[in-house]
Design a protein around this motif. Structure first.
Motif, mmCIF file in Angstrom:
data_model
loop_
_atom_site.group_PDB
_atom_site.id
_atom_site.type_symbol
_atom_site.label_atom_id
_atom_site.label_comp_id
_atom_site.label_asym_id
_atom_site.label_seq_id
_atom_site.Cartn_x
_atom_site.Cartn_y
_atom_site.Cartn_z
ATOM 1 N N PHE A 1 -9.829 7.592 -8.471
ATOM 2 C CA PHE A 1 -8.656 7.152 -7.724
ATOM 3 C C PHE A 1 -9.000 6.905 -6.259
ATOM 4 O O PHE A 1 -8.654 5.860 -5.694
ATOM 5 C CB PHE A 1 -7.534 8.184 -7.822
ATOM 6 N N PHE A 2 -9.674 7.850 -5.630
ATOM 7 C CA PHE A 2 -9.957 7.704 -4.205
ATOM 8 C C PHE A 2 -11.055 6.679 -3.930
ATOM 9 O O PHE A 2 -11.282 6.318 -2.770
ATOM 10 C CB PHE A 2 -10.308 9.060 -3.590
ATOM 11 N N ALA A 3 -11.712 6.198 -4.991
ATOM 12 C CA ALA A 3 -12.685 5.119 -4.841
ATOM 13 C C ALA A 3 -12.054 3.743 -4.990
ATOM 14 O O ALA A 3 -12.755 2.730 -4.835
ATOM 15 C CB ALA A 3 -13.809 5.288 -5.868
ATOM 16 N N LEU A 4 -10.764 3.687 -5.281
ATOM 17 C CA LEU A 4 -10.082 2.398 -5.387
ATOM 18 C C LEU A 4 -10.124 1.668 -4.049
ATOM 19 O O LEU A 4 -10.215 2.291 -2.987
ATOM 20 C CB LEU A 4 -8.630 2.601 -5.814
ATOM 21 N N ALA B 1 -6.967 -1.517 -0.048
ATOM 22 C CA ALA B 1 -5.763 -2.355 -0.143
ATOM 23 C C ALA B 1 -4.875 -1.895 -1.303
ATOM 24 O O ALA B 1 -3.639 -1.905 -1.193
ATOM 25 C CB ALA B 1 -6.160 -3.817 -0.330
ATOM 26 N N GLU B 2 -5.484 -1.470 -2.416
ATOM 27 C CA GLU B 2 -4.690 -0.999 -3.544
ATOM 28 C C GLU B 2 -4.066 0.363 -3.243
ATOM 29 O O GLU B 2 -2.916 0.635 -3.597
ATOM 30 C CB GLU B 2 -5.548 -0.906 -4.800
ATOM 31 N N LEU B 3 -4.821 1.217 -2.570
ATOM 32 C CA LEU B 3 -4.274 2.517 -2.192
ATOM 33 C C LEU B 3 -3.092 2.352 -1.245
ATOM 34 O O LEU B 3 -2.095 3.077 -1.346
ATOM 35 C CB LEU B 3 -5.365 3.373 -1.555
ATOM 36 N N GLU B 4 -3.197 1.397 -0.342
ATOM 37 C CA GLU B 4 -2.113 1.181 0.620
ATOM 38 C C GLU B 4 -0.833 0.724 -0.063
ATOM 39 O O GLU B 4 0.268 0.936 0.453
ATOM 40 C CB GLU B 4 -2.539 0.163 1.679
ATOM 41 N N PHE C 1 8.722 11.289 -0.384
ATOM 42 C CA PHE C 1 7.450 11.944 -0.059
ATOM 43 C C PHE C 1 6.483 11.900 -1.240
ATOM 44 O O PHE C 1 5.757 12.846 -1.503
ATOM 45 C CB PHE C 1 7.686 13.393 0.391
ATOM 46 N N ARG C 2 6.446 10.777 -1.929
ATOM 47 C CA ARG C 2 5.542 10.567 -3.050
ATOM 48 C C ARG C 2 4.592 9.420 -2.722
ATOM 49 O O ARG C 2 4.990 8.423 -2.131
ATOM 50 C CB ARG C 2 6.309 10.207 -4.325
ATOM 51 N N GLY C 3 3.337 9.556 -3.137
ATOM 52 C CA GLY C 3 2.396 8.466 -2.973
ATOM 53 C C GLY C 3 1.130 8.867 -2.242
ATOM 54 O O GLY C 3 0.815 10.055 -2.086
ATOM 55 N N TYR C 4 0.421 7.856 -1.793
ATOM 56 C CA TYR C 4 -0.909 8.025 -1.205
ATOM 57 C C TYR C 4 -0.826 8.229 0.306
ATOM 58 O O TYR C 4 -0.097 7.528 1.005
ATOM 59 C CB TYR C 4 -1.763 6.788 -1.502
ATOM 60 N N SER C 5 -1.588 9.189 0.780
ATOM 61 C CA SER C 5 -1.747 9.428 2.221
ATOM 62 C C SER C 5 -3.215 9.296 2.584
ATOM 63 O O SER C 5 -4.071 9.954 1.975
ATOM 64 C CB SER C 5 -1.266 10.833 2.612
ATOM 65 N N TRP D 1 2.227 5.066 -8.929
ATOM 66 C CA TRP D 1 0.998 5.139 -9.722
ATOM 67 C C TRP D 1 0.180 3.865 -9.529
ATOM 68 O O TRP D 1 0.730 2.778 -9.393
ATOM 69 C CB TRP D 1 1.325 5.292 -11.205
ATOM 70 N N PRO D 2 -1.151 3.987 -9.558
ATOM 71 C CA PRO D 2 -2.002 2.794 -9.402
ATOM 72 C C PRO D 2 -2.008 1.939 -10.666
ATOM 73 O O PRO D 2 -2.237 2.448 -11.771
ATOM 74 C CB PRO D 2 -3.387 3.392 -9.132
ATOM 75 N N GLN D 3 -1.768 0.645 -10.523
ATOM 76 C CA GLN D 3 -1.725 -0.244 -11.685
ATOM 77 C C GLN D 3 -3.083 -0.367 -12.362
ATOM 78 O O GLN D 3 -3.157 -0.549 -13.580
ATOM 79 C CB GLN D 3 -1.220 -1.624 -11.258
ATOM 80 N N SER D 4 -4.151 -0.257 -11.589
ATOM 81 C CA SER D 4 -5.486 -0.445 -12.167
ATOM 82 C C SER D 4 -6.025 0.803 -12.856
ATOM 83 O O SER D 4 -7.116 0.772 -13.420
ATOM 84 C CB SER D 4 -6.469 -0.878 -11.070
#
Length: 335
Positions: A57-60, A63-66, A76-80, A124-127
């Motif tokens: 996940f953290f290697a995505l 731009a996708e993480l953003e 308060f859900r999602g990527y920081s 959630w990440p689509q990829s």
């Protein structure tokens, strides 16, 4: 100080009356004297796979993480990204994905408590379609372990094992994080602070950590001890709501994470077992609580018996940008 933290085998609670009594004595000693212990024999599998998913996940691409940015979520859900969450006003040097119970979007009314914003949908990440079912399964299993462990904690204190069932059932507000601590950099002002000194808000935390360690616990004033890595074990610690429910007989112990060395990446996955959002803690009916001296008095961190209020207070400090974007009225109430 690697021997500071007891290792408890959950299977001992089912190995007959003598083994159970010894287990409960060990448990009571650990939660009263330290507030941290390591749990083995829990029966949860898939730890290596979960940490592998965290690395993926953290290697995505950034731009996708953003696209999953926590700044887009009033819940308060999602990527920081690194530095987004703050502890005592200082940016933590870790990236994370915050996940909670799956709920439809809810917009509280003007007279509703602000903590209702803590319920909502995840991002959630689509990829990585495999991430969502893996995390949901993990949360389900750790919820079951936590419910059992909470009942054993009450038994160790000579309290009715089901006393807190109404607080956590039928909808405990669990919270899960995937965490990435990058190695220290010379140009980071706070490079040693993976996460700063803090206590957890709820009842119990079960932490899965990789082989690099870094978690430290305050065992004496100003003295921190490294928590050793035990493959397959969960590091368990108590949250502030158990301190409230026991009038300070149990303590929510202060802890922190030190950033790994340069070139080293640390991954972990803490699971927070919490009451229902609207739940209010009541003192446990046991002599240990009746004879307790009371919770720690900290003007900078006044504890609330309301889980929702206790957690929302923490969000105000931890995510000021999310508050400013989605909940500016809460900042106005503070001024």
């Amino acid at each position: 100080m690697s021997d500071v933290f007891p290792v408890l085998d959950l299977r001992d609670a089912d190995r007959g009356p003598e083994a159970r009594a010894a287990f409960l004595d060990q448990l009571r000693s650990a939660i009263h004297e330290i507030g941290f212990f390591q749990l083995v024999g829990h029966g949860v599998e898939g730890a290596d796979r979960l940490l592998e998913l965290a690395r993926d996940f953290f290697a995505l691409p950034e731009a996708e993480l953003e696209q999953l940015s926590i700044l887009k979520s009033p819940h308060f859900r999602g990527y920081s990204e690194v530095g987004r969450e703050r502890t005592q006003g200082t940016p933590d040097q870790r990236a994370q994905l915050d996940i909670g119970p799956e709920h439809e979007t809810l917009v509280p009314g003007p007279d509703d408590p602000s903590y209702l914003w803590l319920a909502g949908p995840n991002q959630w990440p689509q990829s990585m379609p495999e991430l969502r079912p893996a995390v949901i399964d993990w949360i389900t299993e750790l919820t079951q372990v936590s419910q059992r462990l909470l009942r054993l904690i009450l038994a160790s204190l000579d309290a009715p094992e089901d006393f807190l069932d109404p607080v956590v059932s039928p909808d405990p507000h669990v919270h899960f994080k995937l965490l990435h601590y990058p190695g220290r950099t010379r140009d980071s002002e706070h490079s040693d602070q993976g996460i700063g000194v803090h206590k957890d808000y709820g009842l119990l935390t079960l932490l899965l950590q990789d082989e690099h360690g870094g978690l430290q616990v305050s065992v004496n004033d100003g003295e921190f001890a490294d928590v050793p890595v035990i493959p397959g074990a969960f590091v368990v610690n108590l949250g502030e709501l158990l301190e409230v429910a026991t009038r300070g007989y149990l303590r929510a112990t202060t802890h922190r994470v030190v950033s790994p060395a340069s070139g080293v990446n640390r991954y972990s996955a803490p699971f927070f077992f919490n009451p229902r959002l609207e739940a209010t803690m009541q003192p446990l009916p046991t002599r240990f609580v009746r004879e307790a001296a009371g919770v720690v008095h900290d003007p900078a961190n006044p504890l609330s018996s309301s889980y929702g209020n206790n957690t929302m207070r923490g969000m105000l400090r931890a995510f000021p940008e999310v508050i400013a974007r989605h909940h500016p009225e809460l900042l106005q109430r503070q001024t």
